[in-house]
Design a protein around this motif. Structure first.
Motif, PDB file in Angstrom:
ATOM      1  N   ILE A   1       0.713  -1.219  -0.045  1.00  0.00           N
ATOM      2  CA  ILE A   1       0.168  -0.102  -0.093  1.00  0.00           C
ATOM      3  C   ILE A   1       1.001   1.110   0.076  1.00  0.00           C
ATOM      4  O   ILE A   1       0.656   2.074  -0.919  1.00  0.00           O
ATOM      5  CB  ILE A   1      -0.866  -0.121   1.272  1.00  0.00           C
ATOM      6  CG1 ILE A   1      -2.117  -1.091   1.130  1.00  0.00           C
ATOM      7  CG2 ILE A   1      -1.777   1.299   1.329  1.00  0.00           C
ATOM      8  CD1 ILE A   1      -2.833  -1.314   2.218  1.00  0.00           C
ATOM      9  N   VAL A   2       1.831   1.136   0.771  1.00  0.00           N
ATOM     10  CA  VAL A   2       2.845   2.468   1.105  1.00  0.00           C
ATOM     11  C   VAL A   2       3.683   2.728  -0.401  1.00  0.00           C
ATOM     12  O   VAL A   2       3.805   3.681  -1.092  1.00  0.00           O
ATOM     13  CB  VAL A   2       3.710   2.451   2.180  1.00  0.00           C
ATOM     14  CG1 VAL A   2       4.564   3.297   1.910  1.00  0.00           C
ATOM     15  CG2 VAL A   2       2.868   2.522   3.252  1.00  0.00           C
ATOM     16  N   SER A   3       3.937   1.604  -0.955  1.00  0.00           N
ATOM     17  CA  SER A   3       4.610   1.610  -2.142  1.00  0.00           C
ATOM     18  C   SER A   3       3.858   2.418  -3.167  1.00  0.00           C
ATOM     19  O   SER A   3       4.249   2.920  -4.062  1.00  0.00           O
ATOM     20  CB  SER A   3       5.005   0.178  -2.713  1.00  0.00           C
ATOM     21  OG  SER A   3       6.170  -0.282  -1.810  1.00  0.00           O
ATOM     22  N   SER A   4       2.563   1.693  -3.215  1.00  0.00           N
ATOM     23  CA  SER A   4       1.531   2.261  -4.322  1.00  0.00           C
ATOM     24  C   SER A   4       1.358   3.881  -3.859  1.00  0.00           C
ATOM     25  O   SER A   4       1.299   4.722  -4.736  1.00  0.00           O
ATOM     26  CB  SER A   4       0.395   1.559  -4.305  1.00  0.00           C
ATOM     27  OG  SER A   4      -0.744   2.099  -5.244  1.00  0.00           O
ATOM     28  N   LEU A   5       1.287   4.159  -2.731  1.00  0.00           N
ATOM     29  CA  LEU A   5       1.133   5.594  -2.375  1.00  0.00           C
ATOM     30  C   LEU A   5       2.248   6.458  -2.914  1.00  0.00           C
ATOM     31  O   LEU A   5       1.836   7.554  -3.400  1.00  0.00           O
ATOM     32  CB  LEU A   5       0.798   5.479  -0.786  1.00  0.00           C
ATOM     33  CG  LEU A   5       0.779   7.266  -0.208  1.00  0.00           C
ATOM     34  CD1 LEU A   5      -0.440   7.775  -0.500  1.00  0.00           C
ATOM     35  CD2 LEU A   5       1.285   7.137   1.351  1.00  0.00           C
ATOM     36  N   VAL A   6       3.411   6.007  -2.670  1.00  0.00           N
ATOM     37  CA  VAL A   6       4.451   6.829  -3.099  1.00  0.00           C
ATOM     38  C   VAL A   6       4.522   6.853  -4.565  1.00  0.00           C
ATOM     39  O   VAL A   6       4.872   7.888  -5.165  1.00  0.00           O
ATOM     40  CB  VAL A   6       5.869   6.088  -2.525  1.00  0.00           C
ATOM     41  CG1 VAL A   6       6.917   6.683  -3.141  1.00  0.00           C
ATOM     42  CG2 VAL A   6       6.075   6.287  -0.957  1.00  0.00           C
ATOM     43  N   ALA A   7       4.619   5.553  -5.185  1.00  0.00           N
ATOM     44  CA  ALA A   7       4.809   5.661  -6.764  1.00  0.00           C
ATOM     45  C   ALA A   7       3.530   6.556  -7.434  1.00  0.00           C
ATOM     46  O   ALA A   7       3.655   7.066  -8.477  1.00  0.00           O
ATOM     47  CB  ALA A   7       4.908   4.321  -7.205  1.00  0.00           C
ATOM     48  N   ASP A   8       2.298   5.968  -6.851  1.00  0.00           N
ATOM     49  CA  ASP A   8       1.072   6.484  -7.681  1.00  0.00           C
ATOM     50  C   ASP A   8       0.524   7.890  -7.257  1.00  0.00           C
ATOM     51  O   ASP A   8      -0.071   8.673  -8.014  1.00  0.00           O
ATOM     52  CB  ASP A   8       0.207   5.246  -7.734  1.00  0.00           C
ATOM     53  CG  ASP A   8       0.637   4.169  -8.243  1.00  0.00           C
ATOM     54  OD1 ASP A   8       1.337   4.324  -9.206  1.00  0.00           O
ATOM     55  OD2 ASP A   8       0.222   3.013  -7.599  1.00  0.00           O
ATOM     56  N   ILE A   9       0.712   8.273  -5.900  1.00  0.00           N
ATOM     57  CA  ILE A   9       0.065   9.560  -5.647  1.00  0.00           C
ATOM     58  C   ILE A   9       1.374  10.514  -5.216  1.00  0.00           C
ATOM     59  O   ILE A   9       1.007  11.751  -5.454  1.00  0.00           O
ATOM     60  CB  ILE A   9      -0.727   9.122  -4.385  1.00  0.00           C
ATOM     61  CG1 ILE A   9      -1.916   8.184  -4.683  1.00  0.00           C
ATOM     62  CG2 ILE A   9      -1.277  10.611  -3.745  1.00  0.00           C
ATOM     63  CD1 ILE A   9      -2.658   7.701  -3.741  1.00  0.00           C
ATOM     64  N   ILE A  10       2.313  10.420  -4.504  1.00  0.00           N
ATOM     65  CA  ILE A  10       3.219  11.290  -4.107  1.00  0.00           C
ATOM     66  C   ILE A  10       4.059  11.725  -5.281  1.00  0.00           C
ATOM     67  O   ILE A  10       4.492  13.018  -5.269  1.00  0.00           O
ATOM     68  CB  ILE A  10       3.972  10.793  -2.920  1.00  0.00           C
ATOM     69  CG1 ILE A  10       3.104  10.758  -1.739  1.00  0.00           C
ATOM     70  CG2 ILE A  10       5.093  11.585  -2.500  1.00  0.00           C
ATOM     71  CD1 ILE A  10       3.681  10.186  -0.264  1.00  0.00           C
ATOM     72  N   MET A  11       4.797  10.721  -5.675  1.00  0.00           N
ATOM     73  CA  MET A  11       5.955  11.007  -6.736  1.00  0.00           C
ATOM     74  C   MET A  11       5.245  11.893  -7.894  1.00  0.00           C
ATOM     75  O   MET A  11       6.139  12.505  -8.542  1.00  0.00           O
ATOM     76  CB  MET A  11       6.765   9.735  -7.097  1.00  0.00           C
ATOM     77  CG  MET A  11       7.461   8.991  -5.892  1.00  0.00           C
ATOM     78  SD  MET A  11       8.436  10.080  -5.000  1.00  0.00           S
ATOM     79  CE  MET A  11       9.597   9.988  -5.942  1.00  0.00           C
TER      80      MET A  11
END
Length: 144
Positions: A32-42
């Motif tokens: 979930i955190v990897s998706s948050l970083v890759a898809d929303i934050i970055m």
């Protein structure tokens, strides 16, 4: 047969089961955190620095070698800085979330230990002996 019984007791003990559940939930949380970083934050950060996708940030050490037919003879050699930065962001967010969770659990445990720090209720025998002692003291004062 005794070894199997010991293993069964070990595996069904609360700590081992809790650990297994923690590992499974932690793995899912990491995704979930990897998706948050890759898809929303970055993506917004990449947009702010000129539309760059972090996963495409690379230092080229050697370009790919292609023959006359267009077939790649030697693959390109790159240092993938963007992937590294994304992994660092993943780690920082996971570490921060775990820190906050541990902090919350410690606070809850502190409150629980304060509640349990009350003195224990004396046994019936102790209560009776205390009453007898108090009555004897009272009778002694009356006799003086």
């Amino acid at each position: 047969m005794g070894l199997l019984k010991e293993f069964k007791e070990f595996a069904t003990r609360g700590n081992v089961v809790d650990l297994a559940v923690g590992i499974i939930v932690g793995g899912a949380f990491g995704k979930i955190v990897s998706s948050l970083v890759a898809d929303i934050i970055m993506p917004p950060i990449g947009l702010l620095i000129g539309g760059v996708q972090f996963t495409e940030l690379k230092l080229w050490l050697r370009n790919a070698v292609v023959d006359s037919s267009g077939k790649v003879v030697k693959e390109a050699v790159t240092i993938n800085i963007g992937n590294f930065l994304q992994t660092v962001f993943d780690f920082l967010i996971i570490a921060g979330a775990i820190f906050m969770l541990v902090k919350l659990l410690n606070r809850l445990n502190r409150k629980k230990s304060v509640k349990t720090a009350e003195p224990p209720v004396p046994s019936v025998e102790i209560q009776l002996l205390t009453e007898i002692r108090d009555l004897l003291k009272e009778n002694k004062r009356m006799g003086d």
